[in-house]
Scaffold this active site. Structure first.
Site, PDB file in Angstrom:
ATOM      1  N   GLY A  33      13.950 -15.143 -27.531  1.00  0.00           N
ATOM      2  CA  GLY A  33      12.258 -14.568 -27.441  1.00  0.00           C
ATOM      3  C   GLY A  33      11.759 -13.668 -28.583  1.00  0.00           C
ATOM      4  O   GLY A  33      11.902 -14.184 -29.659  1.00  0.00           O
ATOM      5  N   CYS A  34      11.312 -12.681 -27.948  1.00  0.00           N
ATOM      6  CA  CYS A  34      10.536 -11.978 -28.923  1.00  0.00           C
ATOM      7  C   CYS A  34      11.451 -11.035 -29.968  1.00  0.00           C
ATOM      8  O   CYS A  34      11.130 -10.705 -31.053  1.00  0.00           O
ATOM      9  CB  CYS A  34       9.778 -10.718 -28.390  1.00  0.00           C
ATOM     10  SG  CYS A  34       8.298 -11.269 -27.581  1.00  0.00           S
ATOM     11  N   ALA A  35      12.656 -10.863 -29.622  1.00  0.00           N
ATOM     12  CA  ALA A  35      13.823 -10.463 -30.409  1.00  0.00           C
ATOM     13  C   ALA A  35      14.265 -11.470 -31.607  1.00  0.00           C
ATOM     14  O   ALA A  35      14.889 -10.867 -32.593  1.00  0.00           O
ATOM     15  CB  ALA A  35      14.947  -9.896 -29.872  1.00  0.00           C
TER      16      ALA A  35
END
Length: 349
Positions: A140-142
């Site tokens: 995801g966003c990481a």
């Protein structure tokens, strides 16, 4: 640790632009009638700090219910196109050809591709047949920061190897108009589509920065903060509104834990370069890291022009920071599903 040089960085977005004014109008028409609190939540659009975003398809494509097969077909078409363009840009800046690359790390969590994106890209870019392929899903966003860290570890393990890292996310394909909750409303206000790529190598290669350390912190019992849930029409977003509070309470301690093995503290860092998860998340990170309010200016500029593109977004911020001039010591950070914080320590060259 053996340092790894970042020798190029590129960013790409799809061609279809949606202004925030048009986004709220479209959301009102498509999902407003299905969610009783929609009008009460419209302030999230005005407060998101976003002027425009880029999408995989023209806005009217999203006005019809789409099957998982339809979403996947668009993902494969657009994601491969963005992968090829971002990778070629990164290769050109590095002065390399596709067959100079020894390993490819691909991060994408917004679609399913088997064979994976880098394998499909080989029809357009002449990578060697023995190139190592490392596709990664679920970050995801990481994913931008974690993926760069993984690519750096591969480069460090084989001195002289050239590693291409590419991340592509098409968040807009998760839009659903048949069943709507708060997470869907927030998603339509925040997320866009994009891609980024970079080339790195260990040894004495010249670049714009050296990766000298990596770190991750995963909290227990936090699976429900962010992620996907499988649905008949595709991947439905899980997005907990407590993320800003969590970031404010936990990010400072997490950064301290990730920096300590490198003999560093937050006070040693000249610039934190942060994934802009949203306006409230940026405010929370500034508080957690004892930064002056508004100091994450490049992060807010990326949000303004592109929205949150998930994994590639941190690299968009890094690109703006390097063009403005990186200070001696920077730390690239992101938060993502797990719930996980990821960090990458950079020294300018």
């Amino acid at each position: 640790m053996t340092p790894v040089s970042l020798i190029s960085l590129s960013t790409r977005t799809p061609p279809h632009t949606l202004t925030q004014d048009d986004a709220i109008a479209a959301a009102r028409a498509l999902i407003g009638g299905q969610f009783a609190d929609f009008e009460r939540m419209t302030a999230v659009y005005a407060n998101a700090g976003i002027d425009r975003r880029q999408l995989a398809r023209p806005a009217d494509w999203y006005a019809q219910p789409r099957s998982f097969q339809e979403r996947t077909a668009v993902y494969l078409e657009v994601a491969v196109d963005l992968f090829v363009k971002a990778a070629q840009d990164a290769l050109d800046e590095a002065g390399l050809k596709a067959d100079d690359i020894d390993a490819i790390v691909t991060v994408s969590s917004t679609g399913i591709a088997t064979p994976s994106l880098e394998a499909r890209a080989m029809a357009h870019l002449p990578f060697r047949s023995d190139v190592a392929r490392v596709p990664v899903f679920g970050l995801g966003c990481a994913g931008g920061v974690t993926g760069m860290g993984l690519a750096a570890k591969l480069a460090r393990a084989t001195p002289g190897a050239r590693v291409l890292f590419v991340t592509v996310e098409l968040c807009s394909l998760a839009l659903r108009i048949d069943q709507v909750d708060k997470a869907d409303v927030i998603s339509t206000a925040l997320f866009g589509d994009g891609a980024a790529a970079c080339v790195m190598t260990s040894g004495d290669a010249a670049g714009f920065a050296t990766i000298t350390g990596t770190g991750e912190k995963t909290w227990t019992d936090t699976l429900d903060i962010m992620g996907w849930q499988a649905e008949p029409t595709g991947l439905g977003v899980v997005l907990n509104r407590a993320i800003p509070v969590f970031a404010r309470n936990e990010m400072g301690k997490a950064v301290a834990e990730m920096l300590a093995p490198q003999g560093l503290t937050a006070a040693d860092v000249d610039r934190f370069i942060c994934h802009p998860g949203g306006a409230k998340v940026l405010d929370a990170i500034e508080t957690a890291l004892a930064l002056a309010p508004g100091s994450l200016d490049h992060e807010r500029a990326v949000m303004r022009d592109h929205g949150n593109m998930s994994a590639p977004t941190a690299l968009f911020v890094l690109d703006r920071c390097r063009k403005a001039g990186l200070p001696p010591l920077s730390v690239l950070t992101a938060l993502g599903p797990g719930f996980t914080a990821s960090a990458l320590t950079l020294r300018s060259q």
